[in-house]
Design an enzyme around this catalytic site. Structure first.
Site, PDB file in Angstrom:
ATOM      1  N   ASN A  15     -26.594   8.072 -13.734  1.00 10.92           N
ATOM      2  CA  ASN A  15     -26.059   6.685 -13.579  1.00 10.92           C
ATOM      3  C   ASN A  15     -24.833   6.592 -14.507  1.00 10.92           C
ATOM      4  OD1 ASN A  15     -27.504   3.348 -13.873  1.00 10.92           O
ATOM      5  ND2 ASN A  15     -25.836   4.060 -12.734  1.00 10.92           N
ATOM      6  N   GLN A  48     -20.985   1.585 -13.010  1.00 11.46           N
ATOM      7  CA  GLN A  48     -20.580   0.172 -13.617  1.00 11.46           C
ATOM      8  C   GLN A  48     -19.555   0.304 -14.773  1.00 11.46           C
ATOM      9  OE1 GLN A  48     -24.257   0.869 -13.242  1.00 11.46           O
ATOM     10  NE2 GLN A  48     -24.836  -0.724 -11.692  1.00 11.46           N
ATOM     11  N   ASN A  66     -20.300  -4.401 -12.041  1.00 17.19           N
ATOM     12  CA  ASN A  66     -20.726  -3.469 -10.929  1.00 17.19           C
ATOM     13  C   ASN A  66     -19.472  -2.768 -10.553  1.00 17.19           C
ATOM     14  OD1 ASN A  66     -23.779  -3.697 -11.177  1.00 17.19           O
ATOM     15  ND2 ASN A  66     -23.314  -5.582  -9.859  1.00 17.19           N
ATOM     16  N   CYS A  75     -28.810  -3.597 -17.178  1.00 19.75           N
ATOM     17  CA  CYS A  75     -28.608  -2.111 -16.854  1.00 19.75           C
ATOM     18  C   CYS A  75     -29.299  -1.339 -17.841  1.00 19.75           C
ATOM     19  CB  CYS A  75     -27.150  -1.724 -16.656  1.00 19.75           C
ATOM     20  SG  CYS A  75     -27.069  -0.153 -16.008  1.00 19.75           S
ATOM     21  N   ASN A 189     -31.233  -5.528  -5.925  1.00 21.79           N
ATOM     22  CA  ASN A 189     -31.274  -3.979  -5.839  1.00 21.79           C
ATOM     23  C   ASN A 189     -32.544  -3.564  -5.034  1.00 21.79           C
ATOM     24  OD1 ASN A 189     -29.461  -3.413  -8.247  1.00 21.79           O
ATOM     25  ND2 ASN A 189     -30.786  -5.066  -8.932  1.00 21.79           N
ATOM     26  N   CYS A 216     -31.287   4.378 -11.712  1.00 21.58           N
ATOM     27  CA  CYS A 216     -31.276   3.089 -11.993  1.00 21.58           C
ATOM     28  C   CYS A 216     -32.306   2.655 -13.056  1.00 21.58           C
ATOM     29  CB  CYS A 216     -31.188   2.204 -10.739  1.00 21.58           C
ATOM     30  SG  CYS A 216     -31.493   0.349 -11.040  1.00 21.58           S
ATOM     31  N   GLY A 217     -32.014   2.299 -14.294  1.00 25.84           N
ATOM     32  CA  GLY A 217     -32.962   1.982 -15.356  1.00 25.84           C
ATOM     33  C   GLY A 217     -33.760   0.802 -14.939  1.00 25.84           C
ATOM     34  N   SER A 218     -33.234  -0.298 -14.561  1.00 23.70           N
ATOM     35  CA  SER A 218     -33.940  -1.574 -14.267  1.00 23.70           C
ATOM     36  C   SER A 218     -34.747  -1.366 -13.053  1.00 23.70           C
ATOM     37  CB  SER A 218     -33.268  -2.796 -14.367  1.00 23.70           C
ATOM     38  OG  SER A 218     -31.864  -2.669 -13.005  1.00 23.70           O
TER      39      SER A 218
END
Length: 277
Positions: A15, A48, A66, A75, A189, A216-218
């Site tokens: 990411n 991002q 973004n 994020c 998302n 994607c961490g979240s």
């Protein structure tokens, strides 16, 4: 016209981010400029853009834009990258970063390994938010082969679909349609998760405003939370994504811890034309 600015290109599990230090010299980056920088053909290219800004109550404030120029609340992968940068400046092993989603404590676990406390997920329909009251454990939403996702907020809205087959899923086709579904007034998302074991989840995420990303961490946090709520996963699991693996723990106090790698790819400079509104 804005002066040229140095930047760092970083990534967490693939990411990737363009990181700009705006503490000494504030930078008001317009959405069009952010989209220009993020363009992988005509700009630097990233998922991002991250602005590190001054904050009196934390190590820094992290602003997240973004690839389409829209702003994001959280994020996880970027938080780890910024934590590593700030720790490198001060030698601190623990620090806190403020985002639009709140304060995120981080701990340096190794030379390229960082853990972030992503806070507690919000599970109410109005917190995500949804357009109408709904059971967030199983939304009445379907498109093609996917249906009935679970939803939560990790500082930004997430919906997780649980699937048996990720290989043949046309995420580039259904992802943007689900992101813009009427049920999500702020867009969402969209995660597609395959449960390989109670402690192992394979995940791909169509990110709001960025598209299909390597990690994607979240989204990984949301996948663990939603899988555990469904009885599909334990409270600790490895989340395997296209760009790498994150270790997630949903603690008994409700907070989600995310541990994963960070990397500095290269340094560069953005000229004034790239930064123009």
């Amino acid at each position: 016209m804005a002066a040229a600015r140095p930047f760092l290109k970083m990534h967490g599990a693939g990411n990737d981010f363009v990181v700009l230090d705006a503490r000494a010299h504030p930078l008001d980056l317009a959405p069009a400029a952010a989209a220009r920088i993020a363009d992988r053909h005509r700009g630097v290219g990233c998922d991002q853009i991250i602005l590190i800004e001054r904050d009196d109550g934390a190590a820094a404030f992290m602003r997240i834009l973004n690839a389409d120029g829209s702003e994001s609340g959280a994020c996880g992968n970027a938080t780890r990258c910024v934590a590593a940068l700030l720790a490198g400046e001060t030698g601190a092993r623990r620090l806190t970063i403020r985002t639009n989603a709140g304060l995120l404590p981080a701990e340096i676990k190794g030379p390229t390994l960082v853990e972030v406390d992503m806070g507690a997920p919000k599970l109410g329909w109005e917190d995500i938010p949804l357009a109408e009251p709904a059971d967030t454990l199983s939304l009445r939403l379907a498109l093609g082969p996917v249906q009935n996702p679970a939803a939560c907020s990790m500082g930004n809205p997430h919906a997780t679909f649980f699937v048996d087959d990720l290989t043949h899923l046309q995420i580039e086709t259904i992802g943007p349609k689900l992101e813009h579904a009427r049920l999500f007034p702020e867009r969402a998302n969209i995660g597609f998760a395959r449960i390989d074991a109670p402690d192992r989840i394979r995940l791909r995420v169509w990110e709001r405003g960025a598209g299909l990303t390597l990690a994607c961490g979240s989204g990984a946090c949301a996948a663990l939370v939603n899988a555990h709520r469904r009885g599909l996963a334990a409270r600790r699991a490895e989340i395997e994504m296209d760009g790498g693996t994150l270790t997630l723990t949903w603690r008994d106090d409700g907070h989600v811890l995310m541990e994963g790698p960070v990397a500095l790819v290269f340094e560069g400079e953005l000229d004034a034309a790239m930064l123009a509104p």
